[in-house]
Design a protein around this motif. Structure first.
Motif, PDB file in Angstrom:
ATOM      1  N   ASP A 429       0.816  -1.218   0.000  1.00 48.45           N
ATOM      2  CA  ASP A 429       0.000   0.000   0.000  1.00 48.45           C
ATOM      3  C   ASP A 429       0.849   1.268   0.000  1.00 48.45           C
ATOM      4  O   ASP A 429       0.554   2.234   0.679  1.00 48.45           O
ATOM      5  N   ARG A 430       1.897   1.289  -0.786  1.00 44.64           N
ATOM      6  CA  ARG A 430       2.715   2.503  -0.883  1.00 44.64           C
ATOM      7  C   ARG A 430       1.869   3.643  -1.462  1.00 44.64           C
ATOM      8  O   ARG A 430       0.817   3.437  -2.062  1.00 44.64           O
ATOM      9  N   PHE A 431       2.372   4.843  -1.302  1.00 49.24           N
ATOM     10  CA  PHE A 431       1.689   6.029  -1.820  1.00 49.24           C
ATOM     11  C   PHE A 431       1.658   5.999  -3.344  1.00 49.24           C
ATOM     12  O   PHE A 431       2.678   5.840  -4.004  1.00 49.24           O
ATOM     13  N   ARG A 432       0.451   6.148  -3.925  1.00 49.11           N
ATOM     14  CA  ARG A 432       0.280   6.211  -5.373  1.00 49.11           C
ATOM     15  C   ARG A 432      -0.667   7.355  -5.717  1.00 49.11           C
ATOM     16  O   ARG A 432      -1.585   7.653  -4.961  1.00 49.11           O
ATOM     17  N   ILE A 433      -0.460   7.936  -6.888  1.00 45.57           N
ATOM     18  CA  ILE A 433      -1.351   8.985  -7.362  1.00 45.57           C
ATOM     19  C   ILE A 433      -2.556   8.390  -8.073  1.00 45.57           C
ATOM     20  O   ILE A 433      -3.686   8.842  -7.900  1.00 45.57           O
ATOM     21  N   GLN A 434      -2.334   7.380  -8.897  1.00 44.41           N
ATOM     22  CA  GLN A 434      -3.427   6.818  -9.680  1.00 44.41           C
ATOM     23  C   GLN A 434      -4.404   6.042  -8.801  1.00 44.41           C
ATOM     24  O   GLN A 434      -4.012   5.465  -7.788  1.00 44.41           O
ATOM     25  N   PRO A 435      -5.682   6.006  -9.184  1.00 46.69           N
ATOM     26  CA  PRO A 435      -6.651   5.205  -8.448  1.00 46.69           C
ATOM     27  C   PRO A 435      -6.444   3.725  -8.752  1.00 46.69           C
ATOM     28  O   PRO A 435      -5.751   3.371  -9.707  1.00 46.69           O
ATOM     29  N   PRO A 436      -7.031   2.829  -7.961  1.00 48.39           N
ATOM     30  CA  PRO A 436      -6.920   1.398  -8.260  1.00 48.39           C
ATOM     31  C   PRO A 436      -7.517   1.082  -9.626  1.00 48.39           C
ATOM     32  O   PRO A 436      -8.433   1.778 -10.092  1.00 48.39           O
ATOM     33  N   PRO A 437      -7.029   0.055 -10.303  1.00 48.37           N
ATOM     34  CA  PRO A 437      -7.574  -0.298 -11.627  1.00 48.37           C
ATOM     35  C   PRO A 437      -9.041  -0.732 -11.515  1.00 48.37           C
ATOM     36  O   PRO A 437      -9.451  -1.309 -10.513  1.00 48.37           O
ATOM     37  N   LEU A 438      -9.807  -0.435 -12.557  1.00 46.14           N
ATOM     38  CA  LEU A 438     -11.230  -0.775 -12.550  1.00 46.14           C
ATOM     39  C   LEU A 438     -11.446  -2.278 -12.682  1.00 46.14           C
ATOM     40  O   LEU A 438     -12.347  -2.843 -12.068  1.00 46.14           O
ATOM     41  N   ARG A 439     -10.618  -2.945 -13.505  1.00 45.20           N
ATOM     42  CA  ARG A 439     -10.791  -4.384 -13.710  1.00 45.20           C
ATOM     43  C   ARG A 439     -10.045  -5.167 -12.646  1.00 45.20           C
ATOM     44  O   ARG A 439      -8.867  -4.897 -12.382  1.00 45.20           O
ATOM     45  N   PRO A 440     -10.702  -6.139 -12.010  1.00 40.33           N
ATOM     46  CA  PRO A 440      -9.978  -6.980 -11.051  1.00 40.33           C
ATOM     47  C   PRO A 440      -8.958  -7.851 -11.767  1.00 40.33           C
ATOM     48  O   PRO A 440      -9.067  -8.114 -12.973  1.00 40.33           O
ATOM     49  N   LEU A 441      -7.979  -8.310 -11.012  1.00 42.11           N
ATOM     50  CA  LEU A 441      -6.925  -9.141 -11.602  1.00 42.11           C
ATOM     51  C   LEU A 441      -7.498 -10.395 -12.238  1.00 42.11           C
ATOM     52  O   LEU A 441      -7.043 -10.830 -13.300  1.00 42.11           O
ATOM     53  N   ALA A 442      -8.503 -10.983 -11.610  1.00 40.31           N
ATOM     54  CA  ALA A 442      -9.087 -12.223 -12.139  1.00 40.31           C
ATOM     55  C   ALA A 442      -9.678 -12.022 -13.529  1.00 40.31           C
ATOM     56  O   ALA A 442      -9.723 -12.954 -14.330  1.00 40.31           O
ATOM     57  N   GLU A 443     -10.112 -10.804 -13.837  1.00 40.83           N
ATOM     58  CA  GLU A 443     -10.716 -10.536 -15.140  1.00 40.83           C
ATOM     59  C   GLU A 443      -9.667 -10.463 -16.243  1.00 40.83           C
ATOM     60  O   GLU A 443      -9.984 -10.634 -17.428  1.00 40.83           O
ATOM     61  N   LEU A 444      -8.413 -10.211 -15.883  1.00 44.86           N
ATOM     62  CA  LEU A 444      -7.359 -10.085 -16.877  1.00 44.86           C
ATOM     63  C   LEU A 444      -6.803 -11.433 -17.307  1.00 44.86           C
ATOM     64  O   LEU A 444      -6.201 -11.540 -18.383  1.00 44.86           O
ATOM     65  N   GLY A 445      -6.959 -12.457 -16.470  1.00 44.39           N
ATOM     66  CA  GLY A 445      -6.518 -13.801 -16.813  1.00 44.39           C
ATOM     67  C   GLY A 445      -7.726 -14.703 -16.964  1.00 44.39           C
ATOM     68  O   GLY A 445      -8.495 -14.867 -16.022  1.00 44.39           O
ATOM     69  N   LEU A 446      -7.910 -15.297 -18.131  1.00 46.39           N
ATOM     70  CA  LEU A 446      -9.139 -16.049 -18.393  1.00 46.39           C
ATOM     71  C   LEU A 446      -9.221 -17.314 -17.559  1.00 46.39           C
ATOM     72  O   LEU A 446     -10.219 -17.579 -16.900  1.00 46.39           O
ATOM     73  N   ARG A 447      -8.137 -18.107 -17.570  1.00 49.73           N
ATOM     74  CA  ARG A 447      -8.177 -19.395 -16.868  1.00 49.73           C
ATOM     75  C   ARG A 447      -7.600 -19.306 -15.460  1.00 49.73           C
ATOM     76  O   ARG A 447      -8.058 -19.972 -14.551  1.00 49.73           O
TER      77      ARG A 447
END
Length: 739
Positions: A429-447
């Protein structure tokens, strides 16, 4: 700010035997007798040594290999002559793209070179790493060092340091290094092993390498008789005349021959005569003169056998093979021509709009258009042969611009989300400017997920490094400014952990431009600080300072005080670095005081948030500056306060660093016993946390302290443990001290 790190607890520093006296000192340390200190160091557990097996990265040889008798003989003769000499040797294997240079070397390795160079083989294809014509040789050497067993914590950041370590680690090894697709002599010179052999392949002769003493092996397309023999080995029913026609139509080019026969093998209802008719009919009807010229240039080809050049012949074969695959596979092939990087996973291709991806990849593999790429991360990776990639990119030019742009947008969005998830997995949880990504990680990998946990996420980032850099360039070129800086911010996890510092500088400047386009001073500060930190680690303090000057001018426009904190921290680190190079004591003291003031400002910024981890980090930095200014007692007071916060938050990695600085403060006060105790505590923590570079620092310091205290058992224990550690980490043991 420094990123939080994960630990698994702290083993207490025991006293070992009954009746041993000890005195409690600042922090957790205890003073025990010299013998028990030595016993404790001897008892520190190291990880198991890596398998004592040499790297074997040479590409596998094919079972079907014809008519390279002369080339194999010449290569073997040259290798034997070079192996017999005291100096390293270089072999340069030259020929048009896809003519079989890599396979020739692979055959030579199996038949003879593996015996001549028994300490192993390293391999890299520079085409996979080339960006805008340039190869990051530091990244290549980093990969070589890890393949040789050097722990990543010991791989330095700069090219010069990595080159020196590579030469040191391989100084006594008869090692074979294979490098494909070399375009410039400096790319080869940086990778020569001190006592081994470097074999480079390329599409043109490099005269400066010949002047250095390299031996040239020329690989021409196959003559008709040899090509006919090769075709008939693959396709036993072919008559000699038809096989010869195929060879002529393919200009004797092995890659084209293989693609044509593989295409036929997938269609048992056709014959070799159908291949000849197809090539004859399609040879002059596909492509234009510009495309053919570009294809020839991509191969490094000039005019070859037959009516046209080798490039034209290969283009005709590839056109025919691609025309014969399914519509979905042609779509997939077209996507490979659009992708900004060199490799692709099935998940990326799906995200880019491909359908029936598994079937399409299978067809590309069976047609020998694509190959699997070995990688340390989880997903399977695919790439086109570099000649095929050139053809795919030529065909992709025919797509409407809107279609190409839409595909690139899908690719950039996929990488922006995936990199953000990887960053979170690596650095928490380091300091970041950008918001969290909209797509969850599970959605990026099909299987299955692209990665699980920080270690896998870091491997994924490293495996995707060239593709991610390509995505940043594409986003910058298309004006997708938010995606540029999002990717740059997420990739700090990779740049910092794996020391891809040149990448950090390049992408950081693109991030600065993107921030300026979006009128985001907060983002610009972040990007300039990234460039500054990379330049600082590369030793370019002037460039680092100039970036921080620009960032400082924007601080009034930044909302989050942590942005001020990172700038003041970086400035403080530069002051400390400049102080270490000063000669006059008063100048050292002035630099140390300037650094302390800067770290105090960073500390105040973290307290304002509040960010407890940042408070610990900046207090630690303040103490470092106080030690550099010889204000030992003040430094100990700051360290005690920082340690209290670190213990309350479970920040074990910072406790380790605090112990090391505390030891230096005790040395300054002349309290060797307490310095030894603090250093032993640091070594203990480092071993438990598996931070072996810090363990190395602690053992080196402890050995020096034991020497000053004339504590021979402790000195011997440190030297033995340090030697074991460095062997385990893939380094040579330290030199024996003078008698």
């Amino acid at each position: 700010m420094a990123a939080p790190a994960e630990g698994d607890g702290l083993s207490s520093l025991g006293t070992g035997g009954g009746g041993t006296t000890h005195n409690t000192v600042s922090g957790d340390a205890v003073v025990v007798g010299p013998l028990l200190m030595a016993q404790h160091i001897e008892g520190i557990r190291l990880p198991p040594a890596p398998p004592d097996a040499p790297p074997g990265q040479a590409p596998p040889p094919s079972r079907v290999f014809v008519n390279r008798t002369k080339e194999l003989s010449d290569l073997g003769d040259a290798a034997r002559a070079l192996a017999a000499g005291p100096d390293p040797g270089v072999l340069m294997v030259v020929g048009v793209g896809g003519v079989g240079k890599t396979q020739l070397v692979a055959q030579a390795v199996r038949r003879e070179l593996v015996q001549l160079f028994p300490q192993g083989q390293l391999y890299v294809d520079l085409e996979d790493l080339r960006q805008d014509g340039v190869v990051d040789l530091a990244a290549v050497l980093g990969g070589f060092l890890r393949a040789l067993g050097v722990n990543n914590d010991y791989v330095p950041g700069g090219l010069a340091e990595r080159t020196a370590l590579f030469r040191s680690v391989t100084a006594r090894s008869r090692l074979l290094v294979m490098v494909d697709n070399v375009q410039h002599a400096p790319e080869a010179r940086a990778l020569v092993p001190p006592r081994g052999l470097l074999v480079v392949t390329g599409r043109r002769v490099l005269p400066s390498l010949l002047m250095d003493g390299a031996v040239l092996i020329d690989v021409a397309p196959l003559e008709e008789a040899a090509g006919t023999e090769l075709v008939r080995r693959w396709y036993a029913d072919a008559d000699e005349e038809t096989a010869a026609d195929v060879v002529r139509l393919c200009a004797g080019h092995p890659l084209a021959l293989r693609a044509a026969v593989e295409w036929l093998a997938a269609r048992p209802h056709l014959t070799l005569d159908d291949v000849v008719r197809d090539l004859t009919a399609g040879r002059y009807g596909t492509g234009d003169d510009g495309a053919r010229e570009a294809m020839g240039a991509a191969m490094g080809a000039s005019e070859g056998p037959g009516e046209g050049g080798v490039g034209e012949a290969v283009e005709a074969v590839l056109d025919s093979v691609v025309a014969g695959v399914s519509e979905e596979t042609r779509h997939l092939y077209g996507l490979f021509g659009v992708l900004p990087g060199t490799t692709a996973t099935a998940d990326l291709l799906r995200a880019a709009g491909a359908t029936r991806v598994d079937e399409g990849l299978g067809e590309l593999l069976s047609s020998r258009l694509a190959v699997l790429v070995e990688s340390a991360d989880r997903p399977r990776r695919y790439r086109l042969h570099d000649v095929v990639r050139a053809h795919a990119r030529l065909r992709a030019r025919e797509l409407p611009e809107a279609r190409r742009r839409a595909v690139l947008r899908l690719v950039v969005d996929f990488y922006a989300d995936a990199a953000a998830h990887a960053d979170a997995a690596v650095l928490g949880d380091r300091f970041r400017i950008q918001p969290p990504p909209l797509r969850p990680l599970a959605e990026l990998g099909l299987r299955k997920a692209l990665f699980t946990g920080g270690a896998e996420a870091l491997e994924w980032l490293d495996a995707e490094r060239v593709n991610l850099q390509g995505a940043i360039r594409v986003a910058a070129g298309q004006g997708w400014h938010q995606e540029v800086w999002r990717l740059c911010e997420s990739l700090w996890a990779l740049y910092h952990s794996r020391k891809h510092l040149a990448d950090c500088v390049e992408s950081g400047f693109l991030g600065i431009e993107a921030a300026q386009h979006e009128a985001r001073p907060d983002v610009e500060i972040r990007m300039r600080n990234h460039v500054a930190r990379a330049a600082y680690e590369l030793g370019d303090l002037d460039r680092a300072e100039s970036q921080l000057d620009a960032a400082t001018g924007l601080l009034e426009l930044a909302g989050d005080p942590r942005l001020s904190g990172v700038v003041w921290e970086s400035r403080g680190l530069i002051e400390l670095a400049r102080g270490r190079s000063e000669q006059a004591p008063h100048a050292v003291g002035e630099r140390a005081e300037q650094a302390r003031q800067l770290f105090e400002r960073a500390l105040a910024a973290n307290r304002a948030v509040p960010d407890r981890h940042g408070v610990v980090v900046q207090s630690y930095n303040v103490a470092q500056a106080l030690v550099a200014g010889e204000r030992w007692s003040e430094a100990l007071g700051v360290l005690d306060e920082a340690a209290e916060v670190a213990r309350a938050t479970g920040d074990e990695p910072m406790l380790l660093r605090i112990d090391l600085v505390r030891a230096h403060a005790f040395v300054g006060l002349g309290s060797l016993e307490r310095a030894v105790t603090a250093t032993v505590a640091a070594a203990d923590r480092a071993a438990v946390l598996k931070q072996f570079a810090k363990l190395d620092q602690a053992l080196e310091l402890l050995a020096a302290l034991a020497d000053r205290a004339e504590d021979r058992p402790l000195r011997a224990a440190c030297e033995e443990k340090l030697g074991a550690l460095r062997r385990t980490m893939g380094l040579r043991p330290p030199a024996a001290p003078p008698a």
